[in-house]
Design a protein around this motif. Structure first.
Motif, PDB file in Angstrom:
ATOM      1  N   ASP A 120      27.064  -6.305 -16.220  1.00 46.88           N
ATOM      2  CA  ASP A 120      28.123  -6.591 -15.248  1.00 46.88           C
ATOM      3  C   ASP A 120      29.509  -6.501 -15.864  1.00 46.88           C
ATOM      4  N   ALA A 121      29.607  -6.858 -17.135  1.00 44.44           N
ATOM      5  CA  ALA A 121      30.903  -6.827 -17.822  1.00 44.44           C
ATOM      6  C   ALA A 121      30.842  -5.812 -18.964  1.00 44.44           C
ATOM      7  N   PRO A 122      31.644  -4.763 -18.921  1.00 48.42           N
ATOM      8  CA  PRO A 122      31.634  -3.777 -20.003  1.00 48.42           C
ATOM      9  C   PRO A 122      32.320  -4.336 -21.240  1.00 48.42           C
ATOM     10  N   ARG A 123      32.148  -3.646 -22.346  1.00 48.58           N
ATOM     11  CA  ARG A 123      32.812  -4.100 -23.565  1.00 48.58           C
ATOM     12  C   ARG A 123      34.324  -4.016 -23.380  1.00 48.58           C
ATOM     13  N   ALA A 128      45.592  -0.434 -25.232  1.00 41.45           N
ATOM     14  CA  ALA A 128      46.130   0.783 -24.622  1.00 41.45           C
ATOM     15  C   ALA A 128      45.266   1.247 -23.459  1.00 41.45           C
ATOM     16  N   ALA A 129      43.945   1.304 -23.670  1.00 38.32           N
ATOM     17  CA  ALA A 129      43.043   1.765 -22.614  1.00 38.32           C
ATOM     18  C   ALA A 129      43.054   0.811 -21.432  1.00 38.32           C
ATOM     19  N   ALA A 130      43.062  -0.489 -21.709  1.00 42.67           N
ATOM     20  CA  ALA A 130      43.062  -1.479 -20.635  1.00 42.67           C
ATOM     21  C   ALA A 130      44.293  -1.331 -19.752  1.00 42.67           C
ATOM     22  N   ALA A 131      45.446  -1.090 -20.369  1.00 36.94           N
ATOM     23  CA  ALA A 131      46.682  -0.929 -19.605  1.00 36.94           C
ATOM     24  C   ALA A 131      46.636   0.318 -18.728  1.00 36.94           C
ATOM     25  N   LEU A 132      46.078   1.395 -19.258  1.00 40.85           N
ATOM     26  CA  LEU A 132      45.997   2.642 -18.502  1.00 40.85           C
ATOM     27  C   LEU A 132      45.044   2.510 -17.322  1.00 40.85           C
ATOM     28  N   ILE A 133      43.917   1.842 -17.537  1.00 36.04           N
ATOM     29  CA  ILE A 133      42.940   1.650 -16.467  1.00 36.04           C
ATOM     30  C   ILE A 133      43.486   0.732 -15.381  1.00 36.04           C
ATOM     31  N   GLU A 134      44.238  -0.284 -15.796  1.00 36.59           N
ATOM     32  CA  GLU A 134      44.876  -1.172 -14.824  1.00 36.59           C
ATOM     33  C   GLU A 134      45.929  -0.408 -14.027  1.00 36.59           C
ATOM     34  N   LYS A 135      46.665   0.454 -14.679  1.00 31.88           N
ATOM     35  CA  LYS A 135      47.693   1.260 -14.016  1.00 31.88           C
ATOM     36  C   LYS A 135      47.094   2.107 -12.900  1.00 31.88           C
ATOM     37  N   ALA A 203      39.199   8.452 -20.913  1.00 40.19           N
ATOM     38  CA  ALA A 203      37.883   9.093 -20.974  1.00 40.19           C
ATOM     39  C   ALA A 203      37.082   8.599 -22.173  1.00 40.19           C
ATOM     40  N   LYS A 204      37.748   8.413 -23.294  1.00 38.86           N
ATOM     41  CA  LYS A 204      37.069   7.929 -24.503  1.00 38.86           C
ATOM     42  C   LYS A 204      36.485   6.540 -24.268  1.00 38.86           C
ATOM     43  N   TYR A 205      37.257   5.662 -23.635  1.00 40.71           N
ATOM     44  CA  TYR A 205      36.764   4.306 -23.377  1.00 40.71           C
ATOM     45  C   TYR A 205      35.596   4.326 -22.388  1.00 40.71           C
ATOM     46  N   LEU A 206      35.773   4.987 -21.255  1.00 39.56           N
ATOM     47  CA  LEU A 206      34.712   5.017 -20.245  1.00 39.56           C
ATOM     48  C   LEU A 206      33.436   5.641 -20.801  1.00 39.56           C
ATOM     49  N   GLY A 207      33.597   6.670 -21.598  1.00 37.37           N
ATOM     50  CA  GLY A 207      32.435   7.341 -22.169  1.00 37.37           C
ATOM     51  C   GLY A 207      31.687   6.504 -23.187  1.00 37.37           C
ATOM     52  N   SER A 208      32.345   5.482 -23.727  1.00 40.38           N
ATOM     53  CA  SER A 208      31.720   4.635 -24.743  1.00 40.38           C
ATOM     54  C   SER A 208      30.889   3.506 -24.154  1.00 40.38           C
ATOM     55  N   LEU A 209      30.948   3.325 -22.832  1.00 37.06           N
ATOM     56  CA  LEU A 209      30.274   2.196 -22.197  1.00 37.06           C
ATOM     57  C   LEU A 209      28.786   2.457 -21.981  1.00 37.06           C
ATOM     58  N   ASP A 210      28.029   1.384 -21.862  1.00 33.50           N
ATOM     59  CA  ASP A 210      26.611   1.515 -21.522  1.00 33.50           C
ATOM     60  C   ASP A 210      26.489   2.196 -20.169  1.00 33.50           C
ATOM     61  N   SER A 211      25.537   3.099 -20.058  1.00 29.33           N
ATOM     62  CA  SER A 211      25.430   3.926 -18.860  1.00 29.33           C
ATOM     63  C   SER A 211      24.100   3.767 -18.145  1.00 29.33           C
ATOM     64  N   GLU A 212      24.126   3.950 -16.853  1.00 27.31           N
ATOM     65  CA  GLU A 212      22.907   4.034 -16.062  1.00 27.31           C
ATOM     66  C   GLU A 212      22.457   5.482 -15.934  1.00 27.31           C
ATOM     67  N   MET A 213      23.266   6.401 -16.458  1.00 23.78           N
ATOM     68  CA  MET A 213      22.977   7.825 -16.381  1.00 23.78           C
ATOM     69  C   MET A 213      22.392   8.343 -17.682  1.00 23.78           C
TER      70      MET A 213
END
Length: 222
Positions: A120-123, A128-135, A203-213
């Motif tokens: 439910d909660a990603p790493r 920097a990545a958090a700010a961009l995703i929030e933006k 993209a680097k951050y999202l790609g590093s997360l646990d995936s269902e794919m």
């Protein structure tokens, strides 16, 4: 300024959700069959059934993982290729040959590969990545863990190949090109906020997360 952009983005996302919901209701009129989809997937496995397979057009990047992806999203993406809203000669040629039933069957087959649930909660993202995703208010559509989109016709992003996510983000910024680019007013407005380096960071951050794919490798290609 960043706060204002996020507010505008969330407003646009809310409007897009209403449209996507209408699509989802329509898509429910066709029921996909997993067994039929497995047979029809013969046209897909040459790219999506090879671990690490890369596309060289219009730049080198891994083809996206679609096993475990949302079925409604797969239908939505195929329709976008068929209509030309997503410009990719090979994918448009394939999608153009598919009926609604074909798309539903393929979607059911690839969605059936889901065999795990992302946390439910990603790493935690870097500052920097958090700010961009929030933006970009990315979680507003794709879910807090980027694997539970608010509408099934939106894609799961967590764990998708980072180079593909980067390619996709850039595609939304392309205008006036007959063979490259994606037409989506919401995503275009979001993607155009970012520099190339910022897109890579997201993209680097999202790609590093646990995936269902995942990629379901075909024995013939091993």
């Amino acid at each position: 300024m960043t706060s204002l952009l996020s507010t505008i983005t969330r407003t646009l996302v809310a409007a897009a959700t209403l449209s996507a919901a209408a699509f989802s209701v329509h898509a429910q009129g066709v029921t996909g069959d997993v067994a039929a989809g497995q047979k029809k997937a013969e046209m897909c496995i040459g790219c999506h059934g090879i671990t690490g397979y890369q596309n060289s057009f219009p730049e080198i990047h891994k083809v996206p993982m679609i096993s475990g992806q949302s079925g409604a999203y797969i239908v939505s993406a195929l329709n976008a290729y068929k209509k030309g809203d997503r410009k990719h000669p090979t994918m448009r040629g394939i999608a153009g040959s598919l009926s609604e039933q074909d798309m539903a069957d393929l979607a059911a087959y690839y969605a059936s590969h889901a065999d795990k649930t992302a946390a439910d909660a990603p790493r935690t993202a870097s500052t920097a990545a958090a700010a961009l995703i929030e933006k970009g208010a990315c979680a507003s559509c794709h879910g807090a863990n980027f694997s539970k989109p608010i509408d099934p016709s939106y894609p799961k992003l967590a764990g998708q190949h980072a180079d593909y996510l980067f390619f996709a983000l850039k595609a939304y910024t392309v205008e006036g090109n007959k063979v490259v680019g994606r037409s989506n007013g919401i995503m275009a407005g979001i993607a155009k906020q970012y520099s190339t380096a910022e897109m890579r960071e997201i993209a680097k951050y999202l790609g590093s997360l646990d995936s269902e794919m995942k990629v379901v490798s075909q024995p013939r290609f091993k």
